[in-house]
Design a protein around this motif. Structure first.
Motif: not given
Length: 203
Positions: A96-117
């Motif tokens: 999460r910190p690495l992706l946040q530092a990229s400055g780009l919009v990102w998100g969680v998909a696939g099985s993890a996204g399905h379970e978290l949602a």
């Protein structure tokens, strides 16, 4: 309900399809989200995929936009805490910190996204972590290679799909050396040397 729907968005309200395998009707009985996929459908419809309890249970369908009762995008899931300590969720916390530092919009998909949602179990100990990164302007192949190297330090395999204006591109493919890469579009997959070039991608 009028909204801009993008691939990997999760939607609730899917009616039972007229014809489908028995497992589809069983799966929809839990009122799970379905995922927006790329594809051409009739006006007022959205192309979606239905997930079953087993990995091989995936069903392509269309959903009336008027039936949508709720929508979550992958980027709305980045800070959601899961109820299990699966490796995929450990990797999400690690990255999460690495992706946040990229400055780009990102998100969680696939099985993890399905379970978290949804809270409906979709992950297991061997699950990969699927992420998306929105890249409306080109990113270099060296940037992609550097990111892949960082992702390979995670506690499980991490697959990232770059979301371009014309479709989806696997990060690992863009990080490679092949002259042409596979862009997944609504019209199907296309081999392109410059997937950010609209005239080429839409030809």
């Amino acid at each position: 309900m009028v909204m801009k729907l993008l691939a990997h968005d999760l939607l609730w309200g899917m009616p039972l399809p007229a014809e489908a395998p028995d497992w589809v009707f069983e799966a929809l009985g839990d009122n799970p989200p379905v995922v927006v996929r790329r594809g051409i459908v009739a006006a007022g419809q959205v192309a979606v995929g239905i997930r079953g309890r087993r990995r091989e249970q995936r069903y392509a369908a269309s959903m009336p936009q008027a039936a949508i009762t709720r929508r979550l995008s992958p980027e709305q899931l980045i800070d959601v805490q899961g109820t299990h300590d699966w490796p995929a969720l450990q990797a999400l916390a690690q990255l999460r910190p690495l992706l946040q530092a990229s400055g780009l919009v990102w998100g969680v998909a696939g099985s993890a996204g399905h379970e978290l949602a949804s809270g409906i179990a979709a992950l297991h100990a061997g699950s990969d972590l699927d992420l998306i990164i929105r890249t409306p302007v080109p990113v270099s192949r060296q940037w992609a290679a550097d990111l892949v190297a960082a992702l390979d330090n995670a506690v499980c395999r991490v697959d990232v799909q770059l979301q371009l204006p014309a479709g989806g591109l696997a990060l690992r493919e863009w990080a490679g050396s092949a002259r042409q890469v596979l862009l997944k579009t609504d019209q199907g997959a296309q081999l392109l040397s410059d997937p950010w070039q609209p005239s080429q991608a839409c030809a």
